[in-house]
Design a protein around this motif. Structure first.
Motif, PDB file in Angstrom:
ATOM      1  N   VAL B 567      40.289  30.998  42.475  1.00  0.00           N
ATOM      2  CA  VAL B 567      40.643  32.409  42.281  1.00  0.00           C
ATOM      3  C   VAL B 567      39.642  33.196  43.111  1.00  0.00           C
ATOM      4  O   VAL B 567      38.617  33.639  42.592  1.00  0.00           O
ATOM      5  CB  VAL B 567      40.569  32.808  40.788  1.00  0.00           C
ATOM      6  CG1 VAL B 567      40.957  34.257  40.603  1.00  0.00           C
ATOM      7  CG2 VAL B 567      41.463  31.920  39.931  1.00  0.00           C
ATOM      8  N   ILE B 572      43.053  38.172  40.739  1.00  0.00           N
ATOM      9  CA  ILE B 572      44.209  37.324  40.404  1.00  0.00           C
ATOM     10  C   ILE B 572      45.426  38.194  40.077  1.00  0.00           C
ATOM     11  O   ILE B 572      45.299  39.256  39.455  1.00  0.00           O
ATOM     12  CB  ILE B 572      43.839  36.378  39.230  1.00  0.00           C
ATOM     13  CG1 ILE B 572      44.925  35.349  38.989  1.00  0.00           C
ATOM     14  CG2 ILE B 572      43.503  37.153  37.971  1.00  0.00           C
ATOM     15  CD1 ILE B 572      44.489  34.192  38.100  1.00  0.00           C
ATOM     16  N   GLN B 576      50.294  35.217  38.510  1.00  0.00           N
ATOM     17  CA  GLN B 576      49.505  33.978  38.568  1.00  0.00           C
ATOM     18  C   GLN B 576      48.862  33.688  37.220  1.00  0.00           C
ATOM     19  O   GLN B 576      48.799  32.541  36.772  1.00  0.00           O
ATOM     20  CB  GLN B 576      48.427  34.102  39.645  1.00  0.00           C
ATOM     21  CG  GLN B 576      48.995  34.075  41.060  1.00  0.00           C
ATOM     22  CD  GLN B 576      47.885  34.113  42.098  1.00  0.00           C
ATOM     23  OE1 GLN B 576      46.999  34.957  42.022  1.00  0.00           O
ATOM     24  NE2 GLN B 576      47.941  33.206  43.048  1.00  0.00           N
ATOM     25  N   ARG B 598      36.902  32.153  36.763  1.00  0.00           N
ATOM     26  CA  ARG B 598      38.114  31.372  36.973  1.00  0.00           C
ATOM     27  C   ARG B 598      38.649  30.906  35.620  1.00  0.00           C
ATOM     28  O   ARG B 598      38.028  31.124  34.582  1.00  0.00           O
ATOM     29  CB  ARG B 598      37.826  30.153  37.853  1.00  0.00           C
ATOM     30  CG  ARG B 598      37.090  30.529  39.121  1.00  0.00           C
ATOM     31  CD  ARG B 598      37.251  29.495  40.195  1.00  0.00           C
ATOM     32  NE  ARG B 598      36.369  28.359  40.030  1.00  0.00           N
ATOM     33  CZ  ARG B 598      36.134  27.497  41.031  1.00  0.00           C
ATOM     34  NH1 ARG B 598      36.708  27.664  42.206  1.00  0.00           N
ATOM     35  NH2 ARG B 598      35.344  26.466  40.834  1.00  0.00           N
TER      36      ARG B 598
END
Lengths: 111, 842
Positions: B567, B572, B576, B598
């Motif tokens: 990421v 993000i 997603q 992440r």
């Protein structure tokens, strides 16, 4: 244990390990198979169970040598187990080893 | 020969040490120990920790069972009443008699309670034994105020104990200052300030005249200056007196101010009777610390063997943490010796006080006082104990480092008698002897000397001594990668690069021996990746990889894996996020946000990894290399785009950096961060590469980390434009990749660079080695050959064969069992597996 064909040579990974599910004395066992074509015996089989890490992972360790001893290093805590005796070098522990050989295109376990 | 009958009276720390030392010696003896307390020896030094939650049993130094094992005849809860020197026997209060050939008195000391009228009443207590603690606890129950009489070491510890019991704690001291025995006025004053800041009330220059009943509280103390203090309990900790009554009654010589007189062999005036520890007096001095007591015990045991050791006194320097305040005292700490000349450093802002007393010629340390900062204690102690000549600017020993580097003591300057490990009493000479005997590795030297196997505080000093000595003897300090390669990682890197070798087999055939191992294989796999950047699952490379690299996921304790997609910069898309959640749900995975912005998905089984990654790649993710020694994350804050304070676009910069360096294999994992302003919300200074935005560009920080030994990054260059920033990072990373040791973090690598920061700046900024262009070209090659390792693997059926749990079955690993906690899965414990009566393989 009686001899049984468990997979083909193409299922093995050169200089590394794979795992097979086999029956030993009526019980299911995970057996780690290491294919080292440059060594005399070429094929080594031992329990996939790491008795120190308590998980079925030995087939996923790195193989190599410590002195003259062929070994696999457990991927969990890196203890070394002898491919020929199953004994752990660093700790008082061991795993079973099994007779194994390559016959033509097949991998045969048992004697 | 007839077995010696040895009777030890007293089972405190010193008496116990005597028993253990004797039992381990060559002396053939029947050992009998008689302890007055109801329990075997315990650690009195850490008594106050019982108030912090430790159980009395945690302090135990031994057990009755252990004594049985040693063959020691032990009796507890019975005091010795008298010694019959003629009949060579002792008689206990309980009426038991024990015959001896040699008698050892280790009766210790008792707390001195000043003769204040009223001291006999209830809730006037002492602080000495575990039983005393129970009384203090009982007395404090439900009460508000407690007083300790005595501002020495033990008294302050006791005050802390009262505080921990929830009392308002007071310390009453007769002298003008705290710890008057060890500290000078300045040190004592600083200690007082620090202790008062912790909420303990300190009253000095107070002579208690009597103790009467209180009005609001149980007791009232009336002082000579006509002031008063009300309290619920009083604990006396005003010094100790040796227990020497037994010796007096038996007509043994005692010191003028008490204590059983001994000689250098710890023998009393009766040659069959020894005395050790705090009950003994040598040359009118009582050694009230445990370490000298231990040395006495050892000396006394040695009188029964061939090698007789003398006790000729001991250093009384101490380093302690009192109520969390560091206090150290060395030698003549107050500077009472006539020729003493002092350096004093006092920092009233940070409450640090240091005093260094030296000889008139300035060449030797006489003593020191340290309050609030004991970091210089070890160095000063070595100068003092070993009588080493001081450098010209001795004051630097106690000045803060910013005023010039503090002189450190080279290990070659230490004399053979220097103590390296105080836990096991190992001197430099002992280490030398081990090397003389052929021990050449640190591990072997530790094993045979026991040095550094206690608290471990001396590990660095021991390593320095060993390394220095080995190289001084012309022995090479072994830097070989492992038994298969007689090269360092750096040398192997150069070999690979200059010989164009592309496989491990070629390299070991030409430059190594044997089959390789789990040390050299991954290291060489990493070198090959840094130079050639081929796919990690190429058949020649697979056997080199640790399991994480082989399966491109992180192995967890139960053999399952966790999955972390990249990421970049932590940015993000909502879709997603949704697809991550959907994959986790479909495969029953545990999800957690990582420290590096992440999402980590845990609990994936080997054979599910390709399917999971197929889904993730379809959702636009690529592999995060969370499994590899390579760039992990580039953390960022939101920067000028959203933040009121941001001065540059930190998110954009972080994404660019992450995309530029993703996939670079390195000696250790790498982390970076970009902060949009000096508020540093991305914590860039704890990263290998940290970038902080300024009004004029970017400040670059290098070689920080947040690992086991955190290190702040160094400011490397300021106000860089983006192309220069990238150029510097390219050069830096590739220089590190080429020259670092196996698994060496940038921080450790940096600290080992000769020339430090200026050297690194000259290589990177001034290109002093002339390799700048080469480093950049090599980095460009890595960038150009980047591939998402999972994407490539998914397109290659041969590579995916490796992800089968079993080569001959599609079953799953029956040992992997999950339980549920806080609504998510986690590995079941062994007990849970048994409870469910699941069959565990094998």
């Amino acid at each position: 244990m009686s001899q049984q064909i468990i997979c083909t040579v193409s299922d093995l990974v050169v200089n590394s390990g794979v795992c097979a599910l086999v029956e030993v004395h009526g019980e299911q066992k995970q057996v780690a198979l290491f294919y080292l074509p440059e060594t005399e015996q070429k094929l080594y089989a031992l329990d996939n169970w790491d008795p120190l890490g308590n998980a079925n992972v030995l087939s996923r360790g790195i193989v190599g040598s410590v002195g003259d001893e062929l070994v696999v290093a457990s991927p969990l805590y890196k203890q070394h187990f002898s491919l020929s005796t199953g004994d752990c070098i660093e700790a008082d522990a061991s795993v079973s080893v099994y007779p194994a050989r390559i016959s033509g295109a097949h991998v045969v376990l048992g004697a | 020969m007839k077995k010696l009958k040895i009777v030890v009276v007293g089972n405190g720390m010193v008496g116990h040490h005597y028993v253990e030392t004797l039992a381990a010696s060559s002396v053939d003896a029947d050992i009998c120990v008689i302890g007055g307390e109801s329990r075997p020896a315990y650690d009195r030094v850490h008594l106050s920790e019982v108030f912090d939650g430790k159980k009395p049993s945690d302090l135990a130094l031994t057990t009755r069972e252990r004594y049985v094992e040693l063959g020691v005849d032990a009796h507890f809860g019975d005091f010795v009443a008298r010694i019959d020197r003629v009949g060579k026997k002792v008689v206990t209060e309980g009426g038991q008699e024990f015959l001896y050939d040699k008698l050892v008195l280790a009766t210790g000391s008792y707390p001195f309670i000043p003769p204040v009228p009223g001291r006999e009443q209830a809730h006037c207590l002492a602080y000495r034994t575990i039983d005393d603690l129970a009384e203090i606890k009982a007395s404090a129950k439900g009460k508000q105020v407690g007083v300790v009489v005595g501002g020495g070491l033990l008294g302050l510890e006791c005050a802390n104990a009262l505080k921990n019991l929830g009392l308002e704690a007071h310390v009453v001291e007769f002298a003008p200052g705290l710890m008057g025995v060890q500290l000078d006025e300045g040190g004592s004053g600083m200690l007082r300030r620090k202790i008062e800041a912790l909420g303990v009330k300190v009253h000095t220059n107070k002579a208690t005249q009597k103790i009467v009943a209180g009005d609001q509280h149980r007791l009232k103390m009336e002082f000579a200056d006509e002031t008063q203090l009300e309290t619920d309990l009083i604990v006396f900790s005003a010094g100790i007196r040796p227990y020497d009554q037994l010796a007096r009654d038996a007509d043994l010589n005692v010191g003028e101010r008490g204590g059983i007189e001994i000689d250098y062999h710890c023998k009393t005036s009766d040659e069959n009777i020894f005395a050790i520890g705090e009950c003994a007096v040598l040359g009118n001095f009582i050694y009230g610390l445990v370490a000298p007591g231990y040395r006495m015990a050892e000396a006394a045991v040695s009188q029964l063997t061939k090698e007789k050791v003398s006790f000729t006194g001991a250093d009384m320097s101490t380093k302690l943490k009192l109520l969390g305040v560091d206090v150290g005292s060395i030698g003549d700490s107050k500077g009472v010796v006539e020729e003493s000349r002092a350096f004093v450093f006092s920092d009233e802002r940070d409450d640090v006080y240091k005093r260094l007393n030296v000889t008139a010629d300035g060449k030797r340390v006489l003593g020191a006082t340290l309050v609030g900062d004991c970091s210089d204690y070890d160095t000063i102690l070595q100068y003092y104990l070993n009588d080493i000549e001081l450098p010209a600017e001795a004051e630097n020993l106690i000045l803060p480092a910013t005023n010039g580097a503090a002189p450190t003591l080279g290990v070659d300057a230490l004399p053979m008698t220097a103590s390296i490990c105080s836990c096991h009493n190992v001197t430099k000479a002992d280490v030398m002897a081990a090397i003389d005997d052929g021990q050449v590795t640190l591990g072997d030297i530790k094993t045979c000397t026991k040095a550094s196997t206690g608290c471990g505080g001396c590990a660095a000093l021991l390593k320095n001594v060993v390394d220095f000595e080995l190289s001084a003897r012309g022995l090479e300090v072994n830097t070989d990668l492992c038994e298969h390669f007689k090269f360092t990682r750096q040398q192997l890197f150069t070999i690979v690069q200059s010989t164009q070798i592309k496989t491990f087999n070629e390299l070991i055939a030409q430059h190594g021996n044997g089959l390789g191992c789990d040390i050299c294989k991954p290291a060489i796999g990493s070198i090959l990746a840094s130079v050639w950047n081929e796919h990690v699952l190429e058949s020649d490379l697979v056997p080199l990889q640790d399991t994480n690299d082989t399966f491109m996921a992180n192995m967890q304790k139960d053999g399952t894996y966790s999955v972390v997609p990249r990421v970049p910069g932590g940015e993000i898309l909502p879709d997603q996020l949704i697809s991550l959640g959907q994959v986790a749900k479909d495969y029953g995975l545990y999800t957690k946000i990582t420290g590096g912005q992440r999402v980590d998905l845990f609990g994936a089984q080997l054979n599910d990894l390709p399917d999971i990654w197929g889904r993730l790649i379809n959702a636009g993710f690529e592999t995060g290399h969370a499994y590899a020694k390579s760039l992990r994350t580039v953390k960022s804050c939101v920067g000028s785009t959203w933040c009121r304070y941001g001065v540059q676009d930190s998110v954009g910069q972080a994404i660019d950096l992450e995309n530029r360096y993703k996939g670079l294999r390195s000696p250790h994992k790498l982390k970076m961060a970009v902060s949009g302003c000096t508020r540093e919300c991305a914590e860039a200074q704890s990263k290998d590469v940290g970038v902080i935005a300024t009004e004029n560009g970017w400040n670059l920080y290098l070689c920080g980390n947040g690992g086991m030994k955190p290190r702040h990054a160094d400011l490397f260059a300021t106000d860089l434009d983006t192309p220069t920033l990238l150029q510097y990072i390219d050069r830096f990373l590739m220089f590190y990749v080429r020259t670092a040791d196996r698994l060496q973090r940038t921080s450790v690598w940096f600290e080992s660079l000769e020339g430090g920061l200026p050297y690194l700046q000259s290589v990177i900024i001034d290109d002093s080695l002339g390799i700048g262009a080469e480093l950049e070209a090599q980095m460009q090659h890595i960038i150009d050959t980047y591939q998402c390792e999972w994407k490539t693997a998914l397109g290659d059926a041969d590579k995916l064969k490796r992800f089968r749990q079993f080569v001959n079955s599609s079953e799953r690993d029956a040992n992997i069992v999950m339980s549920t906690e806080r609504g998510q899965i986690r590995p079941a414990t062994e007990a849970e597996k048994r409870r469910n009566q699941l069959k565990v393989l094998p």
